[in-house]
Design a protein around this motif. Structure first.
Motif, PDB file in Angstrom:
ATOM      1  N   GLN A 124       1.146  -1.493   0.298  1.00  0.00           N
ATOM      2  CA  GLN A 124      -0.020  -0.095  -0.072  1.00  0.00           C
ATOM      3  C   GLN A 124       1.016   0.969  -0.477  1.00  0.00           C
ATOM      4  OE1 GLN A 124      -3.418   0.015   2.829  1.00  0.00           O
ATOM      5  NE2 GLN A 124      -2.157  -2.016   3.998  1.00  0.00           N
TER       6      GLN A 124
ATOM      7  N   GLU B 204     -10.897   2.360 -11.597  1.00  0.00           N
ATOM      8  CA  GLU B 204     -11.288   2.173  -9.718  1.00  0.00           C
ATOM      9  C   GLU B 204     -12.368   0.061  -9.940  1.00  0.00           C
ATOM     10  OE1 GLU B 204     -12.609   4.805  -7.413  1.00  0.00           O
ATOM     11  OE2 GLU B 204     -11.541   3.147  -5.593  1.00  0.00           O
TER      12      GLU B 204
ATOM     13  N   THR C 286      -4.843   1.565  -3.977  1.00  0.00           N
ATOM     14  CA  THR C 286      -4.212   2.443  -2.537  1.00  0.00           C
ATOM     15  C   THR C 286      -3.888   4.440  -2.960  1.00  0.00           C
ATOM     16  OG1 THR C 286      -1.865   2.045  -2.873  1.00  0.00           O
ATOM     17  CG2 THR C 286      -3.749   0.244  -2.079  1.00  0.00           C
TER      18      THR C 286
ATOM     19  N   THR D  95      -6.796   5.752  -3.307  1.00  0.00           N
ATOM     20  CA  THR D  95      -7.768   6.632  -2.281  1.00  0.00           C
ATOM     21  C   THR D  95      -6.851   7.165  -1.129  1.00  0.00           C
ATOM     22  OG1 THR D  95      -8.151   3.747  -1.765  1.00  0.00           O
ATOM     23  CG2 THR D  95      -8.699   5.211   0.310  1.00  0.00           C
ATOM     24  N   ASN D  96      -5.301   7.007  -1.235  1.00  0.00           N
ATOM     25  CA  ASN D  96      -5.018   7.879  -0.116  1.00  0.00           C
ATOM     26  C   ASN D  96      -4.694   9.233  -0.850  1.00  0.00           C
ATOM     27  OD1 ASN D  96      -5.062   6.402   1.854  1.00  0.00           O
ATOM     28  ND2 ASN D  96      -3.250   5.010   0.912  1.00  0.00           N
TER      29      ASN D  96
ATOM     30  N   ARG E  79      -6.211  10.716  -3.789  1.00  0.00           N
ATOM     31  CA  ARG E  79      -7.303  10.983  -4.088  1.00  0.00           C
ATOM     32  C   ARG E  79      -7.404  12.252  -4.849  1.00  0.00           C
ATOM     33  NH1 ARG E  79     -11.117   7.748  -5.886  1.00  0.00           N
ATOM     34  NH2 ARG E  79     -12.064   8.558  -7.481  1.00  0.00           N
TER      35      ARG E  79
END
Lengths: 232, 600
Positions: free
Chosen positions: B448, B529, B553, B556-557, B559
């Motif tokens: 990640q 995604e 990942t 998500t982190n 964006r």
């Protein structure tokens, strides 16, 4: 342990022998799980992933996964159909599949699956890869149409188990590689078997073609899987 | 041709030795020739097509002629951060050829290669099997000059690294970079103590002790080691095997390199203990090709252990025989997956197998096999040296003991850290001297990418489980180039067996490039995604099941970085790029696209 295993697919319950895969068990109760790489009598290899199903939130390939007691299987649910369709579309976008010009049209399992799942056009951009057509005594190998299912690798071997077709390279460049010396010794019957076992039009027997007219072929009359669903 | 025949007969026409045979054939001729393929196929009674299939699977085999010096330059993300581009251009200039080619004078061949386990001393390269670290333009010039004088590669090394890197049988410039010695791997150890303790117990007792210690696999997956041994032992078979997985290929990990350099006895001892526990007589160390420079040293260590009665017949005076042999890979990340590793150890293409059956049921040559990580086996040894209670007292309640971390990237002290489980990323960052950190990649390319919001998370099996690769990026780094490097890595390393991984990763990469070039729309973010989730769900092995992680990942982190890149208003097919479409025409006519635009 009981001799027969209890399971259910989309709410339909059934019993099947121990040692069966999920795909085989589904067949027993007349439920069709689509497969492309799998072929009856050959060791399953789980390469195409079209037979993916959901068990307890886990994705499994039904052609390789043994059935276990009490399995609750999702096969024709929106999510499974969606992923299955996407994998078929991936294959269509990955190679060069021009059905109207293909000898296998109507007998092609990839085409038949695309029809069954109502695919008009893949969601993925066509890759238009540069691939070769190779000529061997008695047959042609068209890499444009190959889906790397390994059916020919498994089915057509010499008597002492040498591989006439073997996989070469890796990743996006993985290809079927033909052993020229051994391929020259293939009998017309073996070549016919290779062509028949190929789910697409990648292996074609030379000097014959379109013996059965389009319109009268295997999947022209009824969708792929009907033979299983009709069996109930 | 005589030499090929000799090589084949030295390996007794053993199919499982195909990789070794091909490697020696290549060393003898500079390539694997047509005649060699023919001879090998005939001797092993397999088809040419199959031999070609094996050759083409592995990165370090070549059926094309190579130069006298073959340079494999690492293309990992950390290498790029340490100035790989300049080194690459310097190499091309000196060799007068591009990567993938051989110099016109036939002296030098240039290849790129995935992470070679030297992330703490990049840019690094392997030249004729010898490791070169911390390369720069100057060093490249010097090395190339020496090549023109036909100097042996080994002689080009000016200074050896520390510890066993200096040993006569290693003579490597590699540095260990052991920054923090913990109590398990780098704690008190004397060869044979743990083994003696283990052999006092029945095999079931050994398994029980490992269970009490709550040892879980150190390679990344975290499967309970005691349970694995138990399952393997329970399988009825005339043969059982122990395989030590030393194929650490996860980008950014290099702990096994250091373990095998500084604690090889501890690892081998763990293999003997595992062998005793599962009922095996043979253990195989599967060593990644990149670490071949350690092979002679490891064989010497094995011989020493044999002399001292820790290996061979009647080990430690007991009625237990165990041997260890070393097998080498030939360059394929996927062989770190245990079933692919077994295929490769059998001399085949490193394609993963379908599971079940699992290797503990149907492993090496069809027999029950326990495949354990290098660190897991070393840790097992120490559990018997010091006791399971001692071990259990370290770490957290779920994650017992310590973990080796391979730390690289933007920090003052890259290297090996042995820490107790439960350390937070924040604590780790201060330990290694990282400042202005933008992102931390935990668990390598398949792991990640975490942003500051995740720095409070703990390294342990119940939170951030990891094989130990930690790559740090500071605020000057570009997330997109990190993701790009990892996506390319997975495309390169996929075995190509299953559709989602083979075809899907290419589609993801293309979509990613569309977004990165500023042509993406909101629907592209949604699609990438969705496609990533599909590949994760339906791929056949761990490689495919983790390959979309770099995109997922960071989506998500980080964006906001993606959001900034997309065209929010576009409701048309935005991928059409006029400049790119007329690029070829511009080249032919010698015009520049931008100029034309201004004129018009």
């Amino acid at each position: 342990m009981p001799e027969k295993l209890k399971f259910s697919i989309d709410g339909r319950e059934g019993l099947a022998d121990q040692g069966m895969t999920i795909y085989e068990a589904a067949r027993v109760i007349g439920v069709y799980i689509p497969v492309l790489c799998h072929y009856e009598g050959l060791k399953p290899v789980g390469s195409c992933r079209i037979c993916s199903i959901l068990v307890n939130g886990r994705w499994l390939a039904s052609c390789t996964q043994p059935l276990s007691e009490g399995m609750v299987i999702e096969n024709n649910t929106p999510q499974v159909i969606e992923y299955r369709r996407a994998i078929i579309e991936m294959l269509l976008a990955e190679g060069n599949h021009f059905c109207p010009a293909c000898e296998k049209s109507g007998n092609c399992e990839l085409q038949a699956l695309a029809y069954r799942y109502g695919i008009m056009v893949p969601r993925f951009p066509y890759q238009f890869p540069q691939r070769q057509i190779e000529a061997y005594p008695g047959f042609l190998l068209d890499h444009n149409r190959c889906v790397q299912c390994q059916r020919c690798v498994r089915a057509i071997q010499t008597e002492d188990g040498q591989k006439i077709f073997a996989m070469k390279n890796r990743s996006k460049d993985v290809r079927v590689n033909v052993d020229r010396k051994l391929a020259a010794k293939l009998s017309p019957d073996q070549i016919q078997k290779a062509m028949d076992i190929c789910p697409v039009g990648a292996i074609l027997k030379k000097e014959v073609g379109f013996l059965r007219p389009i319109g009268q072929r295997k999947y022209d009359r009824q969708p792929i899987g009907s033979e299983i669903e009709g069996k109930k | 041709m005589d030499s090929i025949k000799k090589i084949i007969s030295r390996y007794k026409k053993d199919r499982t030795r195909l990789l070794d045979i091909l490697k020696e054939a290549q060393a003898a001729e500079g390539k694997i020739s047509d005649q060699a393929i023919e001879a090998v196929a005939a001797a092993l009674q397999i088809s040419r097509a199959e031999v070609e299939g094996v050759i083409s699977f592995y990165h370090f085999f070549s059926d094309r002629p190579t130069g006298k010096y073959v340079i494999y330059l690492n293309n990992s993300v950390t290498s790029g951060m340490a100035g790989r581009e300049k080194v690459a251009r310097a190499l091309e200039k000196e060799a007068n050829c591009r990567f993938g080619q051989t110099s016109p004078d036939g002296l030098i061949t240039l290849f790129e290669t995935s992470c070679i386990g030297m992330n703490d001393q990049e840019p690094a390269a392997i030249i004729n099997g010898v490791i070169f670290t911390s390369l720069n333009e100057e060093k490249v010039k010097k090395i190339a000059g020496q090549m023109r004088k036909n100097i042996d590669v080994q002689e080009m090394i000016e200074e050896y690294g520390d510890g066993a890197n200096r040993h006569d049988l290693v003579r490597a410039m590699v540095k260990n970079h052991i920054r923090k010695e913990g109590p398990v791997i780098f704690g008190d150890y004397q060869t044979g103590l743990g083994l003696n303790q283990a052999l006092k117990l029945a095999p079931e007792g050994v398994i029980n002790e490992i269970k009490k210690a709550n040892l879980m696999g150190r390679g990344g997956a975290g499967f309970p080691t005691g349970l694995k041994w138990e399952l393997c032992r329970k399988e009825k078979s005339s043969e059982h095997y122990v395989v030590c997985n030393a194929d650490e290929g996860e980008p950014g990990t290099f702990k096994d390199r250091v373990l095998l350099t500084e604690r090889p006895e501890m690892v081998f001892e763990g293999m003997v203990i595992a062998g005793y526990a599962v009922g095996a007589k043979l253990g195989i160390l599967y060593l990644r090709h990149e670490y071949t420079y350690l092979k002679r040293y490891l064989k010497y260590i094995l011989e020493n252990m044999r002399q001292n009665g820790f290996l061979g017949k009647k080990i430690a005076g007991q009625n237990f025989d165990f041997e260890i042999e070393i097998k080498s890979g030939a360059g394929a990340y996927v062989c770190g997956e245990e079933s692919a590793l077994i295929e490769s150890a059998e001399g085949k293409r490193g394609d993963p197998r379908d599971r079940p059956p699992f290797p503990v049921q149907n492993g090496y040559l069809g027999s029950p096999t326990t495949v354990n990580n290098v660190e897991t086996l070393a840790t097992a040894t120490q559990i018997f040296t010091h006791g399971s209670a001692w071990f259990r007292a370290m770490g957290t309640s779920v994650s017992a003991g310590t973990k080796l971390l391979s730390v690289s990237g933007d920090c003052d002290r890259p290297g090996i850290y042995e820490v107790e489980w439960g350390l937070t990323l924040k604590e780790l960052l201060s330990l290694v001297g990282a400042e202005e950190t933008l992102a931390v990649q935990v668990g390598g390319a398949s792991g990640q990418c975490l942003s500051e919001a995740g720095f409070g998370r703990k390294l342990c099996y119940s939170d951030l489980a990891t094989g130990g690769s930690v790559i740090i990026f500071n605020k000057t780094r570009d997330i997109f180039s990190i993701v790009r490097n990892f996506l390319d890595f997975f495309i390169e390393e996929s075995c190509g067996w299953c559709t989602p991984c083979r075809a899907g990763n290419v589609l993801i990469k293309n979509k990613f490039e569309k977004i990165a070039s500023g042509l993406g729309t909101a629907s592209d973010l949604a699609e990438i995604e969705a496609w990533g989730k599909l590949i994760k769900a339906t791929s056949r092995c761990g490689l495919g099941q983790t390959s979309p992680n770099p995109v997922l990942t960071t989506l998500t982190n980080f964006r906001e970085i993606y959001e900034k890149k997309i065209n929010k208003e576009a409701d048309f097919r935005s991928e059409f790029d006029l400049a790119r479409s007329v690029e070829q025409a511009c080249q032919v006519t010698g015009r520049k696209f931008e100029e034309e635009r201004e004129d018009a």
